[in-house]
Every structure is written in structure tokens, then in C-alpha cells.
Design an enzyme around this catalytic site. Structure first.
Site, mmCIF file in Angstrom:
data_model
loop_
_atom_site.group_PDB
_atom_site.id
_atom_site.type_symbol
_atom_site.label_atom_id
_atom_site.label_comp_id
_atom_site.label_asym_id
_atom_site.label_seq_id
_atom_site.Cartn_x
_atom_site.Cartn_y
_atom_site.Cartn_z
ATOM 1 N N ASP A 10 50.406 44.718 42.613
ATOM 2 C CA ASP A 10 49.337 45.475 43.302
ATOM 3 C C ASP A 10 49.561 46.960 43.010
ATOM 4 O O ASP A 10 49.405 47.817 43.884
ATOM 5 C CB ASP A 10 49.332 45.184 44.809
ATOM 6 C CG ASP A 10 50.629 45.594 45.501
ATOM 7 O OD1 ASP A 10 50.601 45.807 46.742
ATOM 8 O OD2 ASP A 10 51.682 45.708 44.837
ATOM 9 N N ASP A 15 55.678 49.715 42.115
ATOM 10 C CA ASP A 15 55.336 48.714 41.090
ATOM 11 C C ASP A 15 55.379 49.352 39.702
ATOM 12 O O ASP A 15 55.885 48.768 38.743
ATOM 13 C CB ASP A 15 53.922 48.181 41.292
ATOM 14 C CG ASP A 15 53.650 47.591 42.659
ATOM 15 O OD1 ASP A 15 53.658 48.349 43.648
ATOM 16 O OD2 ASP A 15 53.442 46.387 42.727
ATOM 17 N N ASP A 239 60.082 47.389 44.710
ATOM 18 C CA ASP A 239 59.755 46.592 43.522
ATOM 19 C C ASP A 239 60.745 46.800 42.379
ATOM 20 O O ASP A 239 61.142 45.818 41.717
ATOM 21 C CB ASP A 239 58.338 46.909 43.055
ATOM 22 C CG ASP A 239 57.283 46.433 44.047
ATOM 23 O OD1 ASP A 239 56.132 46.866 43.933
ATOM 24 O OD2 ASP A 239 57.630 45.635 44.945
#
Ligand code: RIB
Ligand code: CA
Length: 312
Positions: A10, A15, A239
Site C-alpha cells: 500500500d 513500503d 515494512d
């Protein structure tokens, strides 16, 4: 032979760093990136993944659109953390990379079949993974491993008092993933919080090379300023810590666990509990309980030192 990795994301700022860590690792081949709404809306996520690939001068990696909303509940986002565009509102020029027409769930199944033993790395809400499991119940057997960021096995929430964002955003999808034999490695929010990177250390890392100076640092500037204004001592990097387990499994200590997701509508919705009774239920995942921070920082340092399309 490079190890095939499929990333589901996402794409917010953490990320982005996790994806870059995989892109710059010569032992890894990112064979596809599927997008799911989460930190920001799906349109931003897709654009962000393309920009991240541009920043790292990545080859033509297929990028797929996935779920624009959770299976059941209304969408939530984390734009307050990641910026309204999900990449710190820096304002990069739109990428010209093509986005595939194949839906993410179908692509996940096809990529798993095409790359036997691939590692699946979910970094956002698990909606796409749940849909892929519904399409192909044998998906866990096609994959070599799944390493995900999600949950808070000791109950320290971020999106809700007792729930971590990726699970809270789609508890039904998460419950399905833990019930259908995916048997993931879980890097959760509690271990994330237990291993912060102090801002002076972070500043040194991002100053260490082109990708750090011209992309990883800038997309985190907003988060850094917001943290310092609140007396924050460092950056959490959830992440990237999950991706570090994929790239260097010795970075984490894992323990088998029977994890359950609360899909009720009480204040505990999205909570993840681990069965610690004397005779627990059979394990359905492995939870990371310790992280070797120097090994993680070495991976982040290598990523920051990589070439960048946006500056030398
Ligand atoms: O709770 C942290 C997780 O939620 C990370 O994956 C972050 O990117 C957000 O998606
Ligand atoms: Ca994420």
C-alpha cells in the site's frame, strides 16, 4: 540464481524503502508488485510504486492494480503519516511506467505458478492476498514463503488502541490469510516499536549515497519533522524490517505461534492475539521476536548508497 519475490504493497514511505531494499539486492528478483489501498488510495499507491521503481532505475517490473477497498469495512488510510500522496508530498513527476491490466489477485496466483518457491511479501492490508487465496486455495503450496508486516501480538496498536494498521484496515482478509494455510512469518508492530532507529543514525544513513540523498531522505522529511515536533527519538521502519527478514533471514529470531484476528465490531476489532496457553492451538505462523538491528541497518545503508534517477 536470484530468488523470486512478489511484493504486495500500500506504498507509503516505509513500503518505498522496503521495495528499494529488494530492488537493489543482487540476490533478489522482484517478479511483480501488486498494489492495494491502505496508507493512501489505490491510485496513489500505483503511482508511488512506479515512482519508487523509477528512483532505483529498476527494470520493467510488472505493476498491478488490486483492491481499492477492504472486503467488508469502510476504507481507512494513514495519509497523516505518509502524506496525502503517500510519498511525503515531495511532488515527484508522474512516472511513465505502464501499469498492467491484469487484476492483482489473478496476477498473484499466476506469478506464484510461474515462479515456484517465490517469496510473497505483503506490506499492507491483506485484501489482495485473501482474494488470491479465494481464487487459488493451493496458493500457499505454490509459494516458498510469505513474510508480512502486520499485527501487534502484544496489543500495542497504532490504527486503533489494540490494532495495527494493516490488520485493522481489513480484519476479515487477515483472518482468512491466517486460516487458509499461508503460514506467514510475521513482523509485527510491537517488535517494530522495540527496535527504533535514532534520528541521528537515520540522518547518517540517508546522507550516505544517491538513493538516500535524493529519494529515501526526502520522502521521509515530513515524517521526520512531525516526529521531532512531538519529541520522537527515531524512525520505526516496519515494512523495511519485514523485507530485511526476506533478504537476510538471520536478521530475526522467529517463534511458531497460533495467531487469531478479532473480526468483531468491538473496540478490539483488528486485534491480533497469540495463544500462549500451556497447550496452545496449533501454530499458523511464525512471529519475529528479536531483530538484529546492525544487520538491518547494513541493508538500509546499502540501499541508500545505490544509484538514483533523481540525483547523484
Ligand atoms: O502499521 C504499519 C503498517 O501500516 C506499515 O505497513 C505501514 O506502511 C502501514 O501500511
Ligand atoms: Ca505498508
Amino acid at each position: 540464481m536470484a530468488r523470486p519475490v512478489i511484493i504486495d504493497t500500500d506504498c507509503g514511505v516505509d513500503d518505498a524503502l522496503a521495495i528499494l531494499m529488494a530492488l537493489v539486492d543482487p540476490a533478489i528478483e522482484v517478479v511483480g508488485i501488486t498494489c492495494v489501498a491502505g496508507n493512501v488510495g489505490l491510485g496513489h499507491v500505483v503511482r508511488n510504486v512506479a515512482t519508487v521503481c523509477d528512483a532505483a532505475l529498476a527494470p520493467a517490473i510488472p505493476i498491478f492494480r488490486g483492491a481499492s477497498r477492504p472486503l467488508l469495512m469502510a476504507p481507512v488510510d494513514a495519509a497523516s503519516v505518509h502524506g496525502s500522496d503517500g510519498l511525503g508530498d515531495v511532488g515527484f513527476a508522474p512516472s511513465t511506467r505502464p501499469i498492467e491490466r491484469e487484476p492483482a489477485a489473478a496476477a498473484l496466483v499466476r506469478l506464484a505458478r510461474a515462479h515456484p518457491g517465490a517469496t510473497l511479501v505483503p506490506l499492507g492490508p491483506l485484501t489482495n492476498i485473501a482474494l488470491a487465496l479465494a481464487i487459488e486455495p493451493e496458493l500457499p503450496q505454490l509459494l516458498g514463503a510469505t513474510v508480512l508486516m502486520g499485527g501487534a501480538v502484544r496489543g500495542t496498536g497504532n490504527a486503533a488502541p489494540a490494532a495495527e494498521f494493516n490488520i485493522y484496515a481489513d480484519p476479515e482478509a487477515a483472518a482468512l490469510c491466517f486460516a487458509r494455510g499461508l503460514n506467514p512469518v510475521v513482523l509485527d508492530w510491537d517488535l517494530t516499536l522495540a527496535t527504533p532507529i535514532a534520528w541521528p543514525v537515520w540522518d547518517g544513513l540517508v546522507a550516505g549515497g544517491p538513493l538516500g540523498r535524493h529519494f529515501i531522505g526526502p520522502i521521509n522529511t515530513r515524517l521526520r519533522e512531525r516526529s521531532l515536533a512531538r519529541g520522537g527519538r527515531g524512525i520505526n521502519l516496519p515494512d523495511p524490517k519485514a523485507m530485511a527478514i526476506v533478504l537476510d533471514p538471520a536478521v530475526a529470531r522467529l517463534e511458531p505461534a497460533a495467531l487469531a484476528v478479532d473480526t468483531g465490531w468491538s473496540a478490539a476489532r483488528g486485534m491480533t492475539t497469540v495463544d500462549r496457553r500451556w497447550h496452545p492451538a496449533p501454530p499458523n505462523c511464525h512471529v519475529a521476536t528479536e531483530l538484529d538491528l546492525p544487520r538491518l541497518l547494513a541493508l538500509v545503508e546499502r540501499t541508500c548508497q545505490a544509484a538514483c534517477a533523481f540525483g547523484t
